[in-house]
Motif scaffolding. Structure first.
Motif, PDB file in Angstrom:
ATOM      1  N   ASN A  55       0.786  -1.231   0.000  1.00  0.00           N
ATOM      2  CA  ASN A  55       0.000   0.000   0.000  1.00  0.00           C
ATOM      3  C   ASN A  55       0.816   1.279   0.000  1.00  0.00           C
ATOM      4  O   ASN A  55       0.306   2.314  -0.427  1.00  0.00           O
ATOM      5  N   VAL A  56       2.029   1.245   0.493  1.00  0.00           N
ATOM      6  CA  VAL A  56       2.812   2.464   0.677  1.00  0.00           C
ATOM      7  C   VAL A  56       3.931   2.519  -0.354  1.00  0.00           C
ATOM      8  O   VAL A  56       4.856   1.698  -0.330  1.00  0.00           O
ATOM      9  N   ALA A  57       3.850   3.497  -1.231  1.00  0.00           N
ATOM     10  CA  ALA A  57       4.886   3.654  -2.256  1.00  0.00           C
ATOM     11  C   ALA A  57       6.242   3.897  -1.591  1.00  0.00           C
ATOM     12  O   ALA A  57       6.377   4.777  -0.744  1.00  0.00           O
ATOM     13  N   GLY A  58       7.233   3.107  -1.958  1.00  0.00           N
ATOM     14  CA  GLY A  58       8.584   3.274  -1.428  1.00  0.00           C
ATOM     15  C   GLY A  58       8.878   2.490  -0.173  1.00  0.00           C
ATOM     16  O   GLY A  58      10.049   2.394   0.229  1.00  0.00           O
ATOM     17  N   TYR A  59       7.860   1.907   0.464  1.00  0.00           N
ATOM     18  CA  TYR A  59       8.101   1.183   1.718  1.00  0.00           C
ATOM     19  C   TYR A  59       8.960  -0.055   1.490  1.00  0.00           C
ATOM     20  O   TYR A  59       9.947  -0.286   2.204  1.00  0.00           O
ATOM     21  N   ALA A  60       8.599  -0.876   0.518  1.00  0.00           N
ATOM     22  CA  ALA A  60       9.348  -2.110   0.266  1.00  0.00           C
ATOM     23  C   ALA A  60      10.802  -1.808  -0.063  1.00  0.00           C
ATOM     24  O   ALA A  60      11.720  -2.488   0.421  1.00  0.00           O
ATOM     25  N   GLU A  61      11.012  -0.774  -0.875  1.00  0.00           N
ATOM     26  CA  GLU A  61      12.366  -0.404  -1.252  1.00  0.00           C
ATOM     27  C   GLU A  61      13.163   0.085  -0.039  1.00  0.00           C
ATOM     28  O   GLU A  61      14.344  -0.250   0.129  1.00  0.00           O
ATOM     29  N   SER A  62      12.508   0.875   0.820  1.00  0.00           N
ATOM     30  CA  SER A  62      13.184   1.379   2.026  1.00  0.00           C
ATOM     31  C   SER A  62      13.481   0.250   3.001  1.00  0.00           C
ATOM     32  O   SER A  62      14.547   0.216   3.625  1.00  0.00           O
ATOM     33  N   TYR A  63      12.557  -0.687   3.129  1.00  0.00           N
ATOM     34  CA  TYR A  63      12.764  -1.811   4.036  1.00  0.00           C
ATOM     35  C   TYR A  63      13.942  -2.659   3.556  1.00  0.00           C
ATOM     36  O   TYR A  63      14.835  -3.014   4.339  1.00  0.00           O
ATOM     37  N   ARG A  64      13.956  -2.964   2.257  1.00  0.00           N
ATOM     38  CA  ARG A  64      15.043  -3.803   1.723  1.00  0.00           C
ATOM     39  C   ARG A  64      16.398  -3.113   1.858  1.00  0.00           C
ATOM     40  O   ARG A  64      17.425  -3.777   2.054  1.00  0.00           O
ATOM     41  N   ALA A  65      16.393  -1.780   1.784  1.00  0.00           N
ATOM     42  CA  ALA A  65      17.643  -1.026   1.884  1.00  0.00           C
ATOM     43  C   ALA A  65      18.099  -0.841   3.325  1.00  0.00           C
ATOM     44  O   ALA A  65      19.151  -0.240   3.573  1.00  0.00           O
ATOM     45  N   GLY A  66      17.340  -1.337   4.293  1.00  0.00           N
ATOM     46  CA  GLY A  66      17.732  -1.237   5.694  1.00  0.00           C
ATOM     47  C   GLY A  66      17.390   0.079   6.355  1.00  0.00           C
ATOM     48  O   GLY A  66      17.903   0.391   7.429  1.00  0.00           O
ATOM     49  N   ARG A  67      16.504   0.859   5.751  1.00  0.00           N
ATOM     50  CA  ARG A  67      16.145   2.155   6.320  1.00  0.00           C
ATOM     51  C   ARG A  67      14.947   2.082   7.261  1.00  0.00           C
ATOM     52  O   ARG A  67      14.526   3.105   7.795  1.00  0.00           O
ATOM     53  N   ILE A  68      14.411   0.900   7.458  1.00  0.00           N
ATOM     54  CA  ILE A  68      13.260   0.713   8.339  1.00  0.00           C
ATOM     55  C   ILE A  68      13.598  -0.336   9.381  1.00  0.00           C
ATOM     56  O   ILE A  68      14.102  -1.414   9.050  1.00  0.00           O
ATOM     57  N   THR A  69      13.322  -0.010  10.634  1.00  0.00           N
ATOM     58  CA  THR A  69      13.515  -0.943  11.746  1.00  0.00           C
ATOM     59  C   THR A  69      12.170  -1.180  12.414  1.00  0.00           C
ATOM     60  O   THR A  69      11.452  -0.229  12.719  1.00  0.00           O
ATOM     61  N   ILE A  70      11.841  -2.440  12.630  1.00  0.00           N
ATOM     62  CA  ILE A  70      10.532  -2.817  13.169  1.00  0.00           C
ATOM     63  C   ILE A  70      10.710  -3.521  14.509  1.00  0.00           C
ATOM     64  O   ILE A  70      11.491  -4.477  14.626  1.00  0.00           O
ATOM     65  N   ILE A  71       9.984  -3.056  15.505  1.00  0.00           N
ATOM     66  CA  ILE A  71       9.950  -3.695  16.832  1.00  0.00           C
ATOM     67  C   ILE A  71       8.538  -4.196  17.076  1.00  0.00           C
ATOM     68  O   ILE A  71       7.563  -3.520  16.740  1.00  0.00           O
ATOM     69  N   ASP A  72       8.427  -5.373  17.664  1.00  0.00           N
ATOM     70  CA  ASP A  72       7.122  -6.006  17.867  1.00  0.00           C
ATOM     71  C   ASP A  72       6.924  -6.306  19.346  1.00  0.00           C
ATOM     72  O   ASP A  72       7.754  -6.972  19.976  1.00  0.00           O
ATOM     73  N   THR A  73       5.816  -5.839  19.906  1.00  0.00           N
ATOM     74  CA  THR A  73       5.529  -6.119  21.320  1.00  0.00           C
ATOM     75  C   THR A  73       4.931  -7.509  21.521  1.00  0.00           C
ATOM     76  O   THR A  73       4.835  -7.979  22.660  1.00  0.00           O
ATOM     77  N   LEU A  74       4.523  -8.171  20.439  1.00  0.00           N
ATOM     78  CA  LEU A  74       3.989  -9.530  20.600  1.00  0.00           C
ATOM     79  C   LEU A  74       5.057 -10.495  21.116  1.00  0.00           C
ATOM     80  O   LEU A  74       4.819 -11.205  22.109  1.00  0.00           O
TER      81      LEU A  74
END
Length: 493
Positions: A388-407
């Motif tokens: 859904n978000v333009a550029g998200y996949a590219e940013s994630y693959r490039a290491g510009r996104i960090t995800i933390i999960d409380t589960l």
């Protein structure tokens, strides 16, 4: 209306995808010329005439198209993330396919009740394996009381025929109302189950290979004689003596230096990002260790009056719409769960659709890349952002996104998350986790709205981290990590 130019750009990427992804998620060779022929911007569904045979044939065609599209979409993530030579430069094509598939799914869900009105079938929603599907059964309603009772004209020649009219009134060609339904049944559950079985077999084969390597003393996992080498990773236990087994979700655990984060939660019209729509996004910021930034407003009015902003800042609530066809269908389950009635969220009523709003996507992406983002069961949000978000996949693959999960924080580090018969891995819903961490009163329940759920999640996370630090557990335990932690591509830990 969305800018249609990006669909042309997405199709321009087909040679890159064709070279890297010859087969879909079901092992079928992809006909990329067929993909190129699709009118992704204006719809790939079949709009039938109002005759029974046309409705039947349109549903059959739409199911076949959806199966082909979704099997391609399902393979795109793996192909993109394992494209280590970066031959595929953009994730536009999967987003465009998902855009078209959502509208196709609306068309299917419009045809189903239309067929009921024409007495072609009765629709029931049933859980089958990994999916809830529409099951078509022979129509058994009351018909006209004459010699032609139970007969419908399926010849396609009876203009103006209404549901319940007899064949004698409209045509010499007569068919029983209980038409053959085998070719218009939803095969989603069977397809997903088959994929799961293939993945299971692949995992089993990999584990068997790894075990064989270990026995041959080639993997470094054992010493001569088969004894485990010292220094292996210890399991992460909790105060109850329960020791959850490590699993893939542990990559999303925070590190001991985590501080400024953005909590986010989305509400959607369903669980499939290739079929459903984002209708509510809520996010806010909170520092896990450092003081709250000076100058930020100290109060915020949440829907729940008993919520206090506390250390949270930068709160935002965003509402989005659905296409008119989706709004007309309604969604009683989502209305009950969230209080959002999609019948009032049509684009014709002035609501913008998230997947047609590049500025909203760009604004959200800018926030997602500024600091780690936190979600409860974060793979859900991640899967929706990918499509859904333009550029998200590219940013994630490039290491510009960090995800933390409380589960996994709840599952691995919360002593209250003990396994029971009802919850074999412990009760790790956001509602249960927030209550155990003092972020939600036991008299109230999770609201299922983006901002409110983001808030209780961050409050729970901050309380939990403070307790773990005081006890020398979690990130501060023997298996904890330095740094912010979380899942990020291309970064060693």
């Amino acid at each position: 209306m969305t800018d249609r130019a990006w669909f042309d750009a997405a199709k321009g990427d087909i040679p890159q995808w064709a070279a890297s992804m010859p087969k879909d998620a079901d092992g079928t060779t992809i006909d990329w010329d067929w993909v190129r022929s699709l009118d992704l911007a204006h719809g790939v569904g079949t709009i039938p005439e109002s005759t029974p045979q046309s409705i039947h044939d349109a549903l059959k065609a739409d199911y076949a198209t959806r199966e082909r599209l979704e099997s391609i979409i399902a393979q795109c993530n793996s192909a993109f993330m394992t494209d280590f030579d970066r031959f595929i430069g953009s994730y536009r094509l999967p987003r465009a396919l998902a855009y078209a598939n959502r509208r196709l799914n609306d068309n299917i869900n419009t045809l189903l009740p239309l067929g009921e009105q024409q007495h072609l079938w009765a629709v029931s929603r049933e859980r089958r394996g990994r999916a809830t599907i529409a099951v078509l059964k022979p129509y058994s309603g009351s018909g006209p009381s004459n010699d032609d009772q139970g007969m419908l004209d399926l010849s396609g020649e009876a203009g103006g025929t209404s549901a319940g009219n007899t064949a004698a009134e409209n045509s010499d060609v007569k068919f029983p109302t209980t038409v053959a339904l085998d070719d218009v049944q939803d095969r989603t559950a069977a397809i997903l189950d088959a994929r799961a079985e293939r993945r299971k077999a692949q995992r089993f084969q990999k584990r068997a290979g790894d075990a064989a390597m270990a026995r041959a003393n080639l993997s470094g996992a054992t010493s001569p004689g088969g004894a485990a080498l010292p220094g292996g990773a210890a399991s992460s236990g909790n105060a109850t003596g329960h020791h959850p087994k490590p699993d893939w979700r542990d990559a999303y655990l925070p590190g001991r230096d985590v501080d400024a984060v953005m909590g986010i939660d989305i509400e959607t019209t369903g669980i499939d990002p290739a079929r459903d729509y984002i209708i509510d996004v809520g996010f806010e910021f909170m520092n896990m260790a450092s003081p709250r930034p000076a100058g930020e407003p100290e109060t915020y009015a949440y829907e729940q009056g008993y919520y206090a902003a506390g250390d949270a800042y930068g709160q935002s609530r965003l509402a989005f719409g659905v296409p008119p066809e989706n709004a007309a269908l309604g969604n009683a389950l989502i209305a009950k769960l969230t209080g959002i009635d999609v019948r009032g969220r049509s684009s014709e009523a002035g609501y913008r659709l998230f997947d047609e709003w590049p500025q909203a996507q760009a604004g959200l992406l800018a926030r997602l890349t500024q600091q780690p983002y936190v979600a409860h069961n974060a793979t859900f949000e991640h899967s929706w952002f990918m499509l859904n978000v333009a550029g998200y996949a590219e940013s994630y693959r490039a290491g510009r996104i960090t995800i933390i999960d409380t589960l996994p924080m709840s599952r691995q580090w919360d002593p209250g998350a003990v396994p029971t018969n009802e919850h074999p891995y412990g009760d790790n819903t956001l509602d249960a986790y927030a209550k155990r961490q003092g972020a939600l009163d036991s008299a109230h329940n999770e609201r299922h709205l983006g901002l409110e759920d983001s808030h209780i999640m961050l409050v729970a996370m901050k309380h939990h981290l403070a307790a773990l630090k005081a006890q020398g557990k979690g990130p501060w335990g023997s298996t904890g990590r330095a740094g912010v932690g979380g899942k990020s591509c291309g970064r060693k830990r």
